[in-house]
Scaffold this active site. Sequence first.
Site, PDB file in Angstrom:
ATOM      1  N   ARG A   1      -1.486 -14.307   4.566  1.00 47.54           N
ATOM      2  CA  ARG A   1      -2.356 -13.488   5.437  1.00 47.54           C
ATOM      3  C   ARG A   1      -1.462 -13.604   7.050  1.00 47.54           C
ATOM      4  O   ARG A   1      -1.592 -12.830   7.609  1.00 47.54           O
ATOM      5  CB  ARG A   1      -3.810 -14.166   5.628  1.00 47.54           C
ATOM      6  CG  ARG A   1      -4.644 -14.004   4.298  1.00 47.54           C
ATOM      7  CD  ARG A   1      -5.138 -12.583   4.306  1.00 47.54           C
ATOM      8  NE  ARG A   1      -5.728 -11.830   5.573  1.00 47.54           N
ATOM      9  CZ  ARG A   1      -6.315 -10.915   5.351  1.00 47.54           C
ATOM     10  NH1 ARG A   1      -6.757 -10.274   4.104  1.00 47.54           N
ATOM     11  NH2 ARG A   1      -6.707 -10.377   6.521  1.00 47.54           N
TER      12      ARG A   1
ATOM     13  N   LYS B   1       0.814  -1.306  -0.009  1.00 50.87           N
ATOM     14  CA  LYS B   1       0.056  -0.054  -0.007  1.00 50.87           C
ATOM     15  C   LYS B   1       0.854   1.436  -0.164  1.00 50.87           C
ATOM     16  O   LYS B   1       2.008   1.236   0.099  1.00 50.87           O
ATOM     17  CB  LYS B   1      -1.016  -0.065   1.122  1.00 50.87           C
ATOM     18  CG  LYS B   1      -1.961  -1.146   0.981  1.00 50.87           C
ATOM     19  CD  LYS B   1      -2.913  -1.116   2.275  1.00 50.87           C
ATOM     20  CE  LYS B   1      -3.937  -2.303   2.229  1.00 50.87           C
ATOM     21  NZ  LYS B   1      -5.001  -2.326   3.458  1.00 50.87           N
TER      22      LYS B   1
ATOM     23  N   HIS C   1      -2.107  -5.420   1.463  1.00 53.26           N
ATOM     24  CA  HIS C   1      -3.287  -6.244   1.418  1.00 53.26           C
ATOM     25  C   HIS C   1      -3.207  -7.420   1.025  1.00 53.26           C
ATOM     26  O   HIS C   1      -2.114  -7.743   0.044  1.00 53.26           O
ATOM     27  CB  HIS C   1      -4.246  -5.487  -0.025  1.00 53.26           C
ATOM     28  CG  HIS C   1      -5.265  -6.321  -0.388  1.00 53.26           C
ATOM     29  ND1 HIS C   1      -6.550  -6.209  -0.105  1.00 53.26           N
ATOM     30  CD2 HIS C   1      -5.460  -7.048  -1.177  1.00 53.26           C
ATOM     31  CE1 HIS C   1      -7.138  -7.375  -0.483  1.00 53.26           C
ATOM     32  NE2 HIS C   1      -6.537  -7.836  -1.586  1.00 53.26           N
TER      33      HIS C   1
ATOM     34  N   THR D   1      -5.477  -6.854  10.786  1.00 58.95           N
ATOM     35  CA  THR D   1      -5.745  -5.832   9.882  1.00 58.95           C
ATOM     36  C   THR D   1      -5.231  -4.526  10.832  1.00 58.95           C
ATOM     37  O   THR D   1      -4.884  -3.686  10.096  1.00 58.95           O
ATOM     38  CB  THR D   1      -7.261  -5.809   9.724  1.00 58.95           C
ATOM     39  OG1 THR D   1      -7.609  -7.092   9.053  1.00 58.95           O
ATOM     40  CG2 THR D   1      -7.953  -4.574   8.913  1.00 58.95           C
TER      41      THR D   1
ATOM     42  N   ASN E   1      -2.153   0.274   6.658  1.00 55.31           N
ATOM     43  CA  ASN E   1      -1.415  -0.904   7.342  1.00 55.31           C
ATOM     44  C   ASN E   1      -0.694  -1.707   6.256  1.00 55.31           C
ATOM     45  O   ASN E   1      -0.707  -3.097   6.404  1.00 55.31           O
ATOM     46  CB  ASN E   1      -2.763  -1.849   7.749  1.00 55.31           C
ATOM     47  CG  ASN E   1      -3.678  -2.177   6.631  1.00 55.31           C
ATOM     48  OD1 ASN E   1      -3.612  -1.750   5.517  1.00 55.31           O
ATOM     49  ND2 ASN E   1      -4.610  -2.976   7.094  1.00 55.31           N
TER      50      ASN E   1
ATOM     51  N   GLU F   1      -9.192 -10.863  -7.891  1.00 56.81           N
ATOM     52  CA  GLU F   1      -8.401  -9.553  -7.580  1.00 56.81           C
ATOM     53  C   GLU F   1      -7.012  -9.820  -8.512  1.00 56.81           C
ATOM     54  O   GLU F   1      -6.668  -8.928  -8.730  1.00 56.81           O
ATOM     55  CB  GLU F   1      -7.858  -9.783  -6.071  1.00 56.81           C
ATOM     56  CG  GLU F   1      -8.946  -9.512  -5.078  1.00 56.81           C
ATOM     57  CD  GLU F   1      -8.671  -9.362  -3.651  1.00 56.81           C
ATOM     58  OE1 GLU F   1      -9.470  -8.862  -2.935  1.00 56.81           O
ATOM     59  OE2 GLU F   1      -7.593  -9.751  -3.139  1.00 56.81           O
TER      60      GLU F   1
ATOM     61  N   TYR G   1     -12.389  -2.495  -3.775  1.00 59.22           N
ATOM     62  CA  TYR G   1     -12.962  -2.543  -2.426  1.00 59.22           C
ATOM     63  C   TYR G   1     -14.500  -2.361  -2.165  1.00 59.22           C
ATOM     64  O   TYR G   1     -14.931  -2.240  -1.161  1.00 59.22           O
ATOM     65  CB  TYR G   1     -12.181  -1.348  -1.405  1.00 59.22           C
ATOM     66  CG  TYR G   1     -10.809  -1.896  -0.857  1.00 59.22           C
ATOM     67  CD1 TYR G   1     -10.695  -3.190  -0.083  1.00 59.22           C
ATOM     68  CD2 TYR G   1      -9.745  -1.294  -1.186  1.00 59.22           C
ATOM     69  CE1 TYR G   1      -9.359  -3.597   0.344  1.00 59.22           C
ATOM     70  CE2 TYR G   1      -8.399  -1.286  -0.644  1.00 59.22           C
ATOM     71  CZ  TYR G   1      -8.354  -2.557   0.267  1.00 59.22           C
ATOM     72  OH  TYR G   1      -7.083  -2.857   0.591  1.00 59.22           O
TER      73      TYR G   1
HETATM   74  P1  IDP Z   1      -7.788  -7.169   5.685  1.00 61.43           P
HETATM   75  O1  IDP Z   1      -6.896  -5.949   4.868  1.00 61.43           O
HETATM   76  O2  IDP Z   1      -7.007  -7.426   6.715  1.00 61.43           O
HETATM   77  O3  IDP Z   1      -8.538  -8.053   4.742  1.00 61.43           O
HETATM   78  P2  IDP Z   1     -10.526  -5.808   5.639  1.00 61.43           P
HETATM   79  O4  IDP Z   1     -11.563  -5.962   6.624  1.00 61.43           O
HETATM   80  O5  IDP Z   1     -10.836  -6.656   4.387  1.00 61.43           O
HETATM   81  O6  IDP Z   1      -9.118  -6.088   6.315  1.00 61.43           O
HETATM   82  O7  IDP Z   1     -10.270  -4.247   5.131  1.00 61.43           O
HETATM   83  C1  IDP Z   1      -9.866  -3.827   4.191  1.00 61.43           C
HETATM   84  C2  IDP Z   1      -9.062  -2.733   4.475  1.00 61.43           C
HETATM   85  O8  IDP Z   1      -9.804  -1.507   4.988  1.00 61.43           O
HETATM   86  C3  IDP Z   1      -7.839  -2.791   5.709  1.00 61.43           C
HETATM   87  O9  IDP Z   1      -6.718  -3.383   5.115  1.00 61.43           O
HETATM   88  C4  IDP Z   1      -7.726  -1.405   6.111  1.00 61.43           C
HETATM   89  O10 IDP Z   1      -6.900  -0.702   5.275  1.00 61.43           O
HETATM   90  C5  IDP Z   1      -9.046  -0.810   6.043  1.00 61.43           C
HETATM   91  N1  IDP Z   1      -9.881  -0.976   7.178  1.00 61.43           N
HETATM   92  C6  IDP Z   1     -10.499  -1.989   7.570  1.00 61.43           C
HETATM   93  N2  IDP Z   1     -11.015  -1.916   8.891  1.00 61.43           N
HETATM   94  C7  IDP Z   1     -10.826  -0.589   9.086  1.00 61.43           C
HETATM   95  C8  IDP Z   1     -11.247   0.189  10.185  1.00 61.43           C
HETATM   96  O11 IDP Z   1     -11.902  -0.312  11.284  1.00 61.43           O
HETATM   97  N3  IDP Z   1     -10.923   1.486  10.238  1.00 61.43           N
HETATM   98  C9  IDP Z   1     -10.134   1.913   9.343  1.00 61.43           C
HETATM   99  N4  IDP Z   1      -9.716   1.324   8.206  1.00 61.43           N
HETATM  100  C10 IDP Z   1     -10.110   0.059   8.121  1.00 61.43           C
HETATM  101 MG    MG Z   2      -9.819  -7.937   3.348  1.00 63.03          MG
END
Ligand code: IDP
Ligand code: MG
Length: 148
Positions: free
Chosen positions: A87, A11, A122, A93, A119, A133, A51
């Site tokens: 993962r 990212k 992805h 996350t 974070n 994807e 997304y």
């Molecule tokens: P993942 O990337 O671990 O699969 P997902 O739930 O699919 O997590 O969420 C996609 C992306 O959205 C996350 O990687 C993060 O960048 C963002 N995200 C997820 N939950 C939150 C939140 O509660 N606050 C802010 N950003 C979030």
């Molecule tokens: Mg995800």
Amino acid sequence: MAIEQTLSIIKPDAVALNRIGDILARFERAGLQIIAARMLQLTPAQVAEFYSVHKDRPFYPTLVEFMASAPVMAQVLQGEDAVKKNRDLMGATNPRKASPGTIRYDISRDVPEAEMHRNAVHGSDSAETARAEIAFFFKAGEVLPRGR
Ligand code: IDP
Ligand code: MG
């Protein structure tokens, strides 16, 4: 276990921190092969589509803006159990809650709670999601599996 392919994205935050090589090296050390790679800057419309599963979540607009703000690096990883392996390397996350030694903890643990979208990486969450994807970023001829 089966040989799988999964989509990984480095990212904008991790690209800006000059951690592309660090992250790719972790994949290779874990036995995953990089079989496609591409650096690009996504448009907000592309991120919104990628997304779209999160379109009703409160963080969606912020996530779209962040992911389109600067270049990202997208790659396809192949190997035994690649979806879960990636993962596990990524960590939770929320980087503040990720385990030490994971990509998200090591690179993004100091981001404020309100910016947890920053974070670092992805990763596809299932083999089925991975197929969609990968197709989002790469044409068939751009994914180059090799025997070893
Ligand atoms: P993942 O990337 O671990 O699969 P997902 O739930 O699919 O997590 O969420 C996609 C992306 O959205 C996350 O990687 C993060 O960048 C963002 N995200 C997820 N939950 C939150 C939140 O509660 N606050 C802010 N950003 C979030
Ligand atoms: Mg995800």
